[in-house]
Design a protein around this motif. Structure first.
Motif, PDB file in Angstrom:
ATOM      1  N   MET A  57       0.833  -1.206   0.000  1.00  0.00           N
ATOM      2  CA  MET A  57       0.000   0.000   0.000  1.00  0.00           C
ATOM      3  C   MET A  57       0.868   1.258   0.000  1.00  0.00           C
ATOM      4  O   MET A  57       0.604   2.211  -0.740  1.00  0.00           O
ATOM      5  CB  MET A  57      -0.918   0.013   1.219  1.00  0.00           C
ATOM      6  N   ASP A  58       1.916   1.262   0.824  1.00  0.00           N
ATOM      7  CA  ASP A  58       2.804   2.425   0.878  1.00  0.00           C
ATOM      8  C   ASP A  58       3.459   2.676  -0.481  1.00  0.00           C
ATOM      9  O   ASP A  58       3.607   3.822  -0.910  1.00  0.00           O
ATOM     10  CB  ASP A  58       3.886   2.223   1.941  1.00  0.00           C
ATOM     11  N   ALA A  59       3.845   1.604  -1.163  1.00  0.00           N
ATOM     12  CA  ALA A  59       4.470   1.739  -2.482  1.00  0.00           C
ATOM     13  C   ALA A  59       3.467   2.277  -3.500  1.00  0.00           C
ATOM     14  O   ALA A  59       3.819   3.081  -4.373  1.00  0.00           O
ATOM     15  CB  ALA A  59       5.033   0.401  -2.942  1.00  0.00           C
ATOM     16  N   LEU A  60       2.212   1.861  -3.388  1.00  0.00           N
ATOM     17  CA  LEU A  60       1.166   2.362  -4.278  1.00  0.00           C
ATOM     18  C   LEU A  60       0.927   3.850  -4.051  1.00  0.00           C
ATOM     19  O   LEU A  60       0.794   4.626  -4.997  1.00  0.00           O
ATOM     20  CB  LEU A  60      -0.143   1.611  -4.032  1.00  0.00           C
ATOM     21  N   ILE A  61       0.893   4.242  -2.780  1.00  0.00           N
ATOM     22  CA  ILE A  61       0.703   5.652  -2.441  1.00  0.00           C
ATOM     23  C   ILE A  61       1.867   6.478  -2.975  1.00  0.00           C
ATOM     24  O   ILE A  61       1.676   7.571  -3.513  1.00  0.00           O
ATOM     25  CB  ILE A  61       0.547   5.829  -0.918  1.00  0.00           C
ATOM     26  N   ASP A  62       3.082   5.942  -2.850  1.00  0.00           N
ATOM     27  CA  ASP A  62       4.258   6.629  -3.399  1.00  0.00           C
ATOM     28  C   ASP A  62       4.128   6.808  -4.901  1.00  0.00           C
ATOM     29  O   ASP A  62       4.465   7.860  -5.448  1.00  0.00           O
ATOM     30  CB  ASP A  62       5.540   5.840  -3.092  1.00  0.00           C
ATOM     31  N   ARG A  63       3.612   5.786  -5.571  1.00  0.00           N
ATOM     32  CA  ARG A  63       3.477   5.852  -7.018  1.00  0.00           C
ATOM     33  C   ARG A  63       2.451   6.912  -7.425  1.00  0.00           C
ATOM     34  O   ARG A  63       2.700   7.721  -8.303  1.00  0.00           O
ATOM     35  CB  ARG A  63       3.069   4.470  -7.569  1.00  0.00           C
ATOM     36  N   TYR A  64       1.306   6.894  -6.767  1.00  0.00           N
ATOM     37  CA  TYR A  64       0.286   7.913  -7.042  1.00  0.00           C
ATOM     38  C   TYR A  64       0.816   9.313  -6.730  1.00  0.00           C
ATOM     39  O   TYR A  64       0.666  10.253  -7.509  1.00  0.00           O
ATOM     40  CB  TYR A  64      -0.950   7.667  -6.169  1.00  0.00           C
ATOM     41  N   SER A  65       1.414   9.444  -5.549  1.00  0.00           N
ATOM     42  CA  SER A  65       1.876  10.761  -5.085  1.00  0.00           C
ATOM     43  C   SER A  65       2.945  11.335  -6.005  1.00  0.00           C
ATOM     44  O   SER A  65       2.940  12.535  -6.298  1.00  0.00           O
ATOM     45  CB  SER A  65       2.428  10.644  -3.661  1.00  0.00           C
ATOM     46  N   THR A  66       3.859  10.482  -6.461  1.00  0.00           N
ATOM     47  CA  THR A  66       4.922  10.945  -7.354  1.00  0.00           C
ATOM     48  C   THR A  66       4.347  11.526  -8.629  1.00  0.00           C
ATOM     49  O   THR A  66       4.750  12.602  -9.077  1.00  0.00           O
ATOM     50  CB  THR A  66       5.881   9.779  -7.698  1.00  0.00           C
ATOM     51  N   ARG A  67       3.357  10.845  -9.196  1.00  0.00           N
ATOM     52  CA  ARG A  67       2.728  11.332 -10.428  1.00  0.00           C
ATOM     53  C   ARG A  67       2.050  12.683 -10.213  1.00  0.00           C
ATOM     54  O   ARG A  67       2.263  13.637 -10.959  1.00  0.00           O
ATOM     55  CB  ARG A  67       1.671  10.323 -10.916  1.00  0.00           C
ATOM     56  N   ILE A  68       1.234  12.741  -9.173  1.00  0.00           N
ATOM     57  CA  ILE A  68       0.431  13.941  -8.938  1.00  0.00           C
ATOM     58  C   ILE A  68       1.289  15.122  -8.491  1.00  0.00           C
ATOM     59  O   ILE A  68       1.142  16.241  -8.981  1.00  0.00           O
ATOM     60  CB  ILE A  68      -0.673  13.634  -7.905  1.00  0.00           C
ATOM     61  N   LEU A  69       2.211  14.895  -7.548  1.00  0.00           N
ATOM     62  CA  LEU A  69       3.054  15.983  -7.057  1.00  0.00           C
ATOM     63  C   LEU A  69       4.026  16.460  -8.135  1.00  0.00           C
ATOM     64  O   LEU A  69       4.336  17.655  -8.197  1.00  0.00           O
ATOM     65  CB  LEU A  69       3.822  15.542  -5.810  1.00  0.00           C
ATOM     66  N   SER A  70       4.488  15.556  -8.980  1.00  0.00           N
ATOM     67  CA  SER A  70       5.390  15.955 -10.072  1.00  0.00           C
ATOM     68  C   SER A  70       4.685  16.917 -11.009  1.00  0.00           C
ATOM     69  O   SER A  70       5.242  17.939 -11.422  1.00  0.00           O
ATOM     70  CB  SER A  70       5.870  14.726 -10.851  1.00  0.00           C
ATOM     71  N   GLU A  71       3.439  16.589 -11.341  1.00  0.00           N
ATOM     72  CA  GLU A  71       2.652  17.469 -12.217  1.00  0.00           C
ATOM     73  C   GLU A  71       2.460  18.833 -11.566  1.00  0.00           C
ATOM     74  O   GLU A  71       2.609  19.873 -12.208  1.00  0.00           O
ATOM     75  CB  GLU A  71       1.289  16.825 -12.503  1.00  0.00           C
ATOM     76  N   ALA A  72       2.168  18.834 -10.270  1.00  0.00           N
ATOM     77  CA  ALA A  72       1.959  20.094  -9.546  1.00  0.00           C
ATOM     78  C   ALA A  72       3.235  20.935  -9.526  1.00  0.00           C
ATOM     79  O   ALA A  72       3.189  22.157  -9.717  1.00  0.00           O
ATOM     80  CB  ALA A  72       1.511  19.796  -8.114  1.00  0.00           C
ATOM     81  N   ARG A  73       4.372  20.286  -9.334  1.00  0.00           N
ATOM     82  CA  ARG A  73       5.644  21.025  -9.268  1.00  0.00           C
ATOM     83  C   ARG A  73       6.030  21.609 -10.632  1.00  0.00           C
ATOM     84  O   ARG A  73       6.592  22.701 -10.703  1.00  0.00           O
ATOM     85  CB  ARG A  73       6.750  20.104  -8.749  1.00  0.00           C
ATOM     86  N   VAL A  74       5.726  20.873 -11.696  1.00  0.00           N
ATOM     87  CA  VAL A  74       6.016  21.383 -13.042  1.00  0.00           C
ATOM     88  C   VAL A  74       5.201  22.649 -13.302  1.00  0.00           C
ATOM     89  O   VAL A  74       5.721  23.653 -13.804  1.00  0.00           O
ATOM     90  CB  VAL A  74       5.689  20.304 -14.109  1.00  0.00           C
ATOM     91  N   ILE A  75       3.926  22.612 -12.945  1.00  0.00           N
ATOM     92  CA  ILE A  75       3.063  23.785 -13.129  1.00  0.00           C
ATOM     93  C   ILE A  75       3.552  24.948 -12.272  1.00  0.00           C
ATOM     94  O   ILE A  75       3.655  26.085 -12.732  1.00  0.00           O
ATOM     95  CB  ILE A  75       1.601  23.444 -12.751  1.00  0.00           C
ATOM     96  N   ALA A  76       3.888  24.663 -11.015  1.00  0.00           N
ATOM     97  CA  ALA A  76       4.326  25.710 -10.082  1.00  0.00           C
ATOM     98  C   ALA A  76       5.595  26.405 -10.567  1.00  0.00           C
ATOM     99  O   ALA A  76       5.796  27.600 -10.323  1.00  0.00           O
ATOM    100  CB  ALA A  76       4.553  25.117  -8.699  1.00  0.00           C
ATOM    101  N   ALA A  77       6.457  25.674 -11.260  1.00  0.00           N
ATOM    102  CA  ALA A  77       7.752  26.219 -11.678  1.00  0.00           C
ATOM    103  C   ALA A  77       7.705  26.932 -13.024  1.00  0.00           C
ATOM    104  O   ALA A  77       8.689  27.556 -13.426  1.00  0.00           O
ATOM    105  CB  ALA A  77       8.785  25.098 -11.745  1.00  0.00           C
ATOM    106  N   ASP A  78       6.588  26.878 -13.714  1.00  0.00           N
ATOM    107  CA  ASP A  78       6.485  27.464 -15.053  1.00  0.00           C
ATOM    108  C   ASP A  78       6.225  28.967 -14.961  1.00  0.00           C
ATOM    109  O   ASP A  78       5.083  29.407 -14.813  1.00  0.00           O
ATOM    110  CB  ASP A  78       5.368  26.782 -15.840  1.00  0.00           C
ATOM    111  N   LYS A  79       7.290  29.745 -15.048  1.00  0.00           N
ATOM    112  CA  LYS A  79       7.187  31.200 -14.884  1.00  0.00           C
ATOM    113  C   LYS A  79       6.437  31.881 -16.042  1.00  0.00           C
ATOM    114  O   LYS A  79       6.109  33.059 -15.957  1.00  0.00           O
ATOM    115  CB  LYS A  79       8.598  31.804 -14.781  1.00  0.00           C
TER     116      LYS A  79
END
Length: 215
Positions: A57-79
């Motif tokens: 379960m922890d590995a699944l959460i890591d997988r979901y979180s990595t996808r979603i947080l990565s997308e959020a960080r890309v958007i946040a960094a786009d000046k």
């Protein structure tokens, strides 16, 4: 290298099977035997990759979180995107609106997946405020916001959104939801020291998502 690749593929097969089973039967209702049978492997193979069902379960959460947080960080960094639009973009990414997000959302709102829900909440509260705070700091430099506590403000916002607008936590009528959103925008402008009415676009965001479906 082939051995490493095969190990990674096997690990993902186990995660994919568990993902499907958790969605169907819930975390509590799924046994390691169920996962073994679905993947078609021996118990020793499973435990070579994961020590327990909770580790899966922890590995699944890591997988979901990595996808979603990565997308959020890309958007946040786009000046190239205006500050206000980036805030919306990050919220939308964290609103589990993507394909992987919908899968996750379907899982965590099952009563049998209460532990999964709790762990996802921890990931969100630990990561999202900083992503948003970086955008708020830019807004402060541009004169859009005025607060000495960008991180703390976003922490309050994230915790509020993930509690009040979580259907499992607070039941609301459509009318009550609209009032909550208006109050949220009203107070958010004051938290950030923003010009009155400057964050009204947030109302449109919630309206477009049928009152907001935050995890």
């Amino acid at each position: 290298m082939r051995v490493v690749k095969e190990a990674e593929e096997r690990k993902n097969e186990i995660l994919d099977a568990a993902d499907e089973l958790f969605g169907e039967k819930g975390f509590e209702g799924t046994s390691t035997k169920d996962i073994l049978e679905k993947v078609g492997i021996a118990r020793g193979t499973l435990y070579y990759h994961f020590k327990s069902k909770e580790a899966i379960m922890d590995a699944l959460i890591d997988r979901y979180s990595t996808r979603i947080l990565s997308e959020a960080r890309v958007i946040a960094a786009d000046k190239s995107i205006p500050v206000s639009e980036r805030i919306i973009g990050v919220v939308m990414a964290l609103n589990v609106s993507g394909e992987s997000g919908q899968e996750m959302k379907g899982h965590i709102h099952k009563p049998q997946n209460a532990l999964m829900h709790q762990k996802i909440e921890k990931v969100i509260i630990s990561n999202v405020p900083q992503i948003l705070a970086d955008i708020i700091r830019e807004g402060i430099e541009l004169g859009l916001f005025n607060t000495p506590f960008p991180y703390e403000c976003m922490e309050m916002v994230v915790i509020y959104l993930n509690t009040v607008f979580d259907d499992d936590m607070v039941e609301m009528t459509d009318e009550e939801r609209v009032t909550r959103v208006r109050a949220f925008v009203f107070n958010l402008e004051r938290l950030l020291g923003a010009e009155r009415g400057s964050l009204m676009y947030v109302l449109e965001l919630f309206a477009n998502k049928d009152g907001g479906n935050h995890e």
